[in-house]
Write an enzyme that holds these catalytic residues in place. Structure first.
Site, PDB file in Angstrom:
ATOM      1  N   TYR A  40      -1.243  -0.544  11.236  1.00 14.50           N
ATOM      2  CA  TYR A  40      -1.740  -1.235   9.981  1.00 14.50           C
ATOM      3  C   TYR A  40      -0.386  -1.066   8.910  1.00 14.50           C
ATOM      4  O   TYR A  40       0.016  -1.891   8.276  1.00 14.50           O
ATOM      5  CB  TYR A  40      -3.019  -0.616   9.311  1.00 14.50           C
ATOM      6  CG  TYR A  40      -3.063  -0.768   7.769  1.00 14.50           C
ATOM      7  CD1 TYR A  40      -3.052  -2.121   7.313  1.00 14.50           C
ATOM      8  CD2 TYR A  40      -3.164  -0.003   6.794  1.00 14.50           C
ATOM      9  CE1 TYR A  40      -3.105  -2.528   5.777  1.00 14.50           C
ATOM     10  CE2 TYR A  40      -3.138  -0.162   5.571  1.00 14.50           C
ATOM     11  CZ  TYR A  40      -3.288  -1.450   5.192  1.00 14.50           C
ATOM     12  OH  TYR A  40      -3.376  -1.765   3.629  1.00 14.50           O
ATOM     13  N   THR A  93       0.965  -1.288  -0.064  1.00 11.81           N
ATOM     14  CA  THR A  93      -0.115   0.035  -0.029  1.00 11.81           C
ATOM     15  C   THR A  93       0.909   1.249  -0.111  1.00 11.81           C
ATOM     16  O   THR A  93       1.922   1.172   0.473  1.00 11.81           O
ATOM     17  CB  THR A  93      -0.981   0.181   1.185  1.00 11.81           C
ATOM     18  OG1 THR A  93      -1.394   1.390   1.458  1.00 11.81           O
ATOM     19  CG2 THR A  93      -0.127  -0.541   2.489  1.00 11.81           C
ATOM     20  N   ASP A  94       0.225   2.480  -0.492  1.00 14.38           N
ATOM     21  CA  ASP A  94       1.082   3.825  -0.634  1.00 14.38           C
ATOM     22  C   ASP A  94       1.341   4.263   1.018  1.00 14.38           C
ATOM     23  O   ASP A  94       2.196   4.942   1.441  1.00 14.38           O
ATOM     24  CB  ASP A  94       0.110   4.629  -1.268  1.00 14.38           C
ATOM     25  CG  ASP A  94      -1.297   5.038  -0.756  1.00 14.38           C
ATOM     26  OD1 ASP A  94      -1.784   4.250   0.075  1.00 14.38           O
ATOM     27  OD2 ASP A  94      -1.839   5.827  -1.371  1.00 14.38           O
ATOM     28  N   GLU A  95       0.237   3.459   2.045  1.00 13.43           N
ATOM     29  CA  GLU A  95       0.467   3.945   3.426  1.00 13.43           C
ATOM     30  C   GLU A  95       1.880   3.760   3.884  1.00 13.43           C
ATOM     31  O   GLU A  95       2.072   4.167   4.927  1.00 13.43           O
ATOM     32  CB  GLU A  95      -0.559   3.269   4.194  1.00 13.43           C
ATOM     33  CG  GLU A  95      -1.800   3.773   3.438  1.00 13.43           C
ATOM     34  CD  GLU A  95      -3.097   3.495   4.519  1.00 13.43           C
ATOM     35  OE1 GLU A  95      -3.103   3.435   5.785  1.00 13.43           O
ATOM     36  OE2 GLU A  95      -4.234   3.366   4.079  1.00 13.43           O
ATOM     37  N   LYS A 155       2.393  -3.497   7.194  1.00 11.32           N
ATOM     38  CA  LYS A 155       2.637  -3.676   5.853  1.00 11.32           C
ATOM     39  C   LYS A 155       4.024  -3.425   5.483  1.00 11.32           C
ATOM     40  O   LYS A 155       4.624  -4.114   4.678  1.00 11.32           O
ATOM     41  CB  LYS A 155       1.546  -3.021   4.871  1.00 11.32           C
ATOM     42  CG  LYS A 155       0.108  -3.174   4.997  1.00 11.32           C
ATOM     43  CD  LYS A 155      -0.486  -4.516   4.650  1.00 11.32           C
ATOM     44  CE  LYS A 155      -0.119  -4.496   3.194  1.00 11.32           C
ATOM     45  NZ  LYS A 155      -0.834  -6.035   2.744  1.00 11.32           N
TER      46      LYS A 155
HETATM   47  P1  NAD Z   1     -10.085  -6.792   2.727  1.00 13.63           P
HETATM   48  O1  NAD Z   1      -9.867  -6.501   4.128  1.00 13.63           O
HETATM   49  O2  NAD Z   1     -11.334  -6.537   2.002  1.00 13.63           O
HETATM   50  O3  NAD Z   1      -9.809  -8.418   2.641  1.00 13.63           O
HETATM   51  C1  NAD Z   1      -8.872  -9.046   3.141  1.00 13.63           C
HETATM   52  C2  NAD Z   1      -9.118 -10.593   3.048  1.00 13.63           C
HETATM   53  O4  NAD Z   1      -7.919 -11.224   3.550  1.00 13.63           O
HETATM   54  C3  NAD Z   1     -10.401 -11.131   3.585  1.00 13.63           C
HETATM   55  O5  NAD Z   1     -10.906 -11.857   2.586  1.00 13.63           O
HETATM   56  C4  NAD Z   1      -9.951 -11.940   4.712  1.00 13.63           C
HETATM   57  O6  NAD Z   1     -10.725 -12.728   5.177  1.00 13.63           O
HETATM   58  C5  NAD Z   1      -8.543 -12.222   4.363  1.00 13.63           C
HETATM   59  N1  NAD Z   1      -7.606 -12.597   5.513  1.00 13.63           N
HETATM   60  C6  NAD Z   1      -7.523 -11.850   6.525  1.00 13.63           C
HETATM   61  N2  NAD Z   1      -6.638 -12.354   7.553  1.00 13.63           N
HETATM   62  C7  NAD Z   1      -6.308 -13.542   7.078  1.00 13.63           C
HETATM   63  C8  NAD Z   1      -5.561 -14.561   7.331  1.00 13.63           C
HETATM   64  N3  NAD Z   1      -4.889 -14.469   8.481  1.00 13.63           N
HETATM   65  N4  NAD Z   1      -5.492 -15.782   6.673  1.00 13.63           N
HETATM   66  C9  NAD Z   1      -5.913 -15.846   5.103  1.00 13.63           C
HETATM   67  N5  NAD Z   1      -6.697 -14.872   4.774  1.00 13.63           N
HETATM   68  C10 NAD Z   1      -6.897 -13.748   5.658  1.00 13.63           C
HETATM   69  O7  NAD Z   1      -9.027  -6.287   2.086  1.00 13.63           O
HETATM   70  P2  NAD Z   1      -8.497  -5.416   0.586  1.00 13.63           P
HETATM   71  O8  NAD Z   1      -9.173  -3.758   0.767  1.00 13.63           O
HETATM   72  O9  NAD Z   1      -9.147  -6.315  -0.374  1.00 13.63           O
HETATM   73  O10 NAD Z   1      -7.014  -5.200   0.569  1.00 13.63           O
HETATM   74  C11 NAD Z   1      -6.423  -6.358   0.054  1.00 13.63           C
HETATM   75  C12 NAD Z   1      -4.755  -6.095   0.316  1.00 13.63           C
HETATM   76  O11 NAD Z   1      -4.502  -4.960  -0.527  1.00 13.63           O
HETATM   77  C13 NAD Z   1      -4.484  -5.840   1.366  1.00 13.63           C
HETATM   78  O12 NAD Z   1      -3.013  -6.631   1.637  1.00 13.63           O
HETATM   79  C14 NAD Z   1      -4.248  -4.404   1.745  1.00 13.63           C
HETATM   80  O13 NAD Z   1      -3.196  -4.104   2.562  1.00 13.63           O
HETATM   81  C15 NAD Z   1      -3.947  -3.978   0.280  1.00 13.63           C
HETATM   82  N6  NAD Z   1      -4.263  -2.647  -0.146  1.00 13.63           N
HETATM   83  C16 NAD Z   1      -5.551  -2.173  -0.076  1.00 13.63           C
HETATM   84  C17 NAD Z   1      -5.909  -1.136  -0.366  1.00 13.63           C
HETATM   85  C18 NAD Z   1      -7.458  -0.660  -0.433  1.00 13.63           C
HETATM   86  O14 NAD Z   1      -7.763   0.635  -0.569  1.00 13.63           O
HETATM   87  N7  NAD Z   1      -8.417  -1.277  -0.055  1.00 13.63           N
HETATM   88  C19 NAD Z   1      -4.981  -0.156  -1.066  1.00 13.63           C
HETATM   89  C20 NAD Z   1      -3.722  -0.528  -0.947  1.00 13.63           C
HETATM   90  C21 NAD Z   1      -3.342  -1.952  -0.570  1.00 13.63           C
HETATM   91  P1  TYD Z   2     -10.255   4.559   4.620  1.00 11.66           P
HETATM   92  O1  TYD Z   2     -11.247   4.307   3.861  1.00 11.66           O
HETATM   93  O2  TYD Z   2     -10.293   4.239   6.217  1.00 11.66           O
HETATM   94  O3  TYD Z   2      -8.735   4.385   4.143  1.00 11.66           O
HETATM   95  P2  TYD Z   2      -7.239   4.919   4.333  1.00 11.66           P
HETATM   96  O4  TYD Z   2      -7.281   5.258   5.937  1.00 11.66           O
HETATM   97  O5  TYD Z   2      -6.581   3.471   4.593  1.00 11.66           O
HETATM   98  O6  TYD Z   2      -6.883   5.932   3.422  1.00 11.66           O
HETATM   99  O7  TYD Z   2     -10.125   6.224   4.888  1.00 11.66           O
HETATM  100  C1  TYD Z   2      -9.971   7.111   3.865  1.00 11.66           C
HETATM  101  C2  TYD Z   2     -10.110   8.564   4.185  1.00 11.66           C
HETATM  102  O8  TYD Z   2     -11.378   8.865   4.901  1.00 11.66           O
HETATM  103  C3  TYD Z   2      -9.014   8.868   5.411  1.00 11.66           C
HETATM  104  O9  TYD Z   2      -8.614  10.055   5.367  1.00 11.66           O
HETATM  105  C4  TYD Z   2      -9.944   8.696   6.618  1.00 11.66           C
HETATM  106  C5  TYD Z   2     -11.268   9.119   6.229  1.00 11.66           C
HETATM  107  N1  TYD Z   2     -12.342   8.612   7.058  1.00 11.66           N
HETATM  108  C6  TYD Z   2     -13.367   9.468   7.426  1.00 11.66           C
HETATM  109  O10 TYD Z   2     -13.460  10.736   7.407  1.00 11.66           O
HETATM  110  N2  TYD Z   2     -14.534   8.710   8.209  1.00 11.66           N
HETATM  111  C7  TYD Z   2     -14.551   7.480   8.046  1.00 11.66           C
HETATM  112  O11 TYD Z   2     -15.714   7.194   8.802  1.00 11.66           O
HETATM  113  C8  TYD Z   2     -13.586   6.566   7.719  1.00 11.66           C
HETATM  114  C9  TYD Z   2     -13.900   5.214   7.593  1.00 11.66           C
HETATM  115  C10 TYD Z   2     -12.525   7.251   6.958  1.00 11.66           C
END
Ligand code: NAD
Ligand code: TYD
Length: 331
Positions: free
Chosen positions: A147, A123-125, A151
């Site tokens: 988190y 992630t960019d984070e 990562k």
């Molecule tokens: P999500 O929370 O929707 O899904 C996570 C999945 O992982 C779920 O299906 C969960 O059951 C499974 N999981 C969790 N713990 C597990 C374990 N111990 N063993 C097996 N499975 C397990 O997450 P997402 O938003 O789809 O993100 C997927 C990946 O992409 C993550 O690694 C996250 O860090 C990365 N990512 C997400 C975003 C975003 O905006 N959502 C952005 C950048 C990177």
């Molecule tokens: P989020 O979707 O949790 O992603 P991330 O923190 O990983 O970027 O949040 C996106 C942005 O929205 C972040 O700046 C936090 C803000 N946010 C709110 O203002 N209210 C909320 O209830 C949530 C979940 C996020």
């Protein structure tokens, strides 16, 4: 060719599996997922009968099941993670276990069975916040939350397996994804579904924090490119370049749904809240990546999907979920 995808019942992983099955006819996919609160079989209902798709319920920290599945895999793509910043602030241990130890367990199995490619979804984070300019892949990691620190730990471990054991590791770091099937705890699905139900939208602080918004299918296309063409040992940032403040995104959601701005409820800021994420994604673009979905189009598609698919999120927004949110926001 066999791909082991972990976390494929989650948001991005489920889109990735659908993308692979639709675009690579000769690929078999095995999905290892623990089915945490975020893992939802409904996300892959449309492909569960596909002969090229298999599901194994299990934990990426469980060396026995990971070893068994890695033995037959040519490629591993690791999406599995605890992924919500707010939850990591409340309970960091789950993040350290899954995001770091789980990745280590997968890396060990990949090394033992000499998999041809290990793609770590990051992630960019991990870079932390930045007021101006954008991070490239060589910048320092300064994660702010449990988190993002977990990562970052996983990224470094994965890279060390390339340097030490020559495991062909590729890392992708993407910006905020949005689209259908995202668990309604992240900003976009939480605010859309709350607004549909005329519930308040808890906006942190003054809402001026900025995120780069990437449509989930664009991220899947970029990840697929990294799987095929990424250089072992390399990191690829993935971003759309469409940066918006949370306030801007929130107002747009309300406008698209015809709901009043009075639904916005300013709440206490998130501790350690990163102000802005921004990525330089020139490297993945050199591999041929170009986002196809503009923010205007993506957010319309997303809002319409949640409007049309109440069955998907209604069940999720009940029971334990409601308790969590009442506590979190005093709603
Ligand atoms: P999500 O929370 O929707 O899904 C996570 C999945 O992982 C779920 O299906 C969960 O059951 C499974 N999981 C969790 N713990 C597990 C374990 N111990 N063993 C097996 N499975 C397990 O997450 P997402 O938003 O789809 O993100 C997927 C990946 O992409 C993550 O690694 C996250 O860090 C990365 N990512 C997400 C975003 C975003 O905006 N959502 C952005 C950048 C990177
Ligand atoms: P989020 O979707 O949790 O992603 P991330 O923190 O990983 O970027 O949040 C996106 C942005 O929205 C972040 O700046 C936090 C803000 N946010 C709110 O203002 N209210 C909320 O209830 C949530 C979940 C996020």
């Amino acid at each position: 060719m066999r791909i082991l995808v972990t976390g494929g019942l989650g948001f991005i992983g489920s889109h990735f599996i659908r993308h692979i099955l639709a675009t690579k006819p000769d690929v078999q996919v095995v999905n290892l997922d623990k089915q945490t609160y975020a893992g939802n079989p409904d996300n892959l209902k449309d492909v569960e009968d596909d002969a090229r798709y298999d599901y194994a319920k299990g934990d990426i920290c469980d060396a026995a099941i990971v070893d068994k599945l890695a033995r037959d895999a040519d490629i591993i793509v690791n999406f599995a993670a605890e992924s919500h910043v707010d939850r990591s602030i409340g309970k960091p241990g789950d993040f350290i276990r899954t995001d770091i130890f789980g990745t280590y367990t997968l890396l060990e199995a990949a090394r033992r069975h000499k998999v041809k490619r290990f793609v770590q979804i990051s992630t960019d984070e991990v870079y932390g916040s930045r007021e101006k300019g954008s991070f490239n892949e060589n910048d320092l990691l300064r994660p702010s939350s449990p988190y993002s620190a977990s990562k970052a730990g996983a990224d470094m471990l994965a890279h060390s397996y390339f340097v030490t054991y020559r495991l062909p590791v590729v890392i992708t770091r993407s910006s905020n994804n949005y689209g259908p099937f995202q668990y309604p705890e992240k900003l976009m699905p939480l605010f859309i579904t709350n607004a549909i139900e005329d519930k308040e939208l808890p906006l942190y602080g003054d809402g001026s924090n900025v995120r780069d918004w990437l449509y989930v299918e664009d991220n899947c296309r970029a990840i697929s490119l990294a799987v095929e063409k990424g250089m072992p040992g390399e990191i690829y940032n993935i971003a759309s370049g469409q940066e918006l403040s949370n306030k801007g995104v929130t107002r747009l959601i309300l406008k698209l749904l015809g709901k009043p701005d009075s639904l916005i409820k300013p709440v206490k800021d998130r501790p350690g809240h990163d102000f802005r994420y921004s990525l330089d994604s020139a490297k993945i673009r050199k591999l041929g990546f170009k986002p196809k979905v503009s923010f205007e189009e993506g957010i319309k598609t997303t809002v319409n999907w949640y409007k049309a698919n109440r069955w998907w999120w209604k069940r999720l927004k009940s029971g334990e979920y409601l308790e969590y949110y009442r506590k979190q926001y005093n709603l």
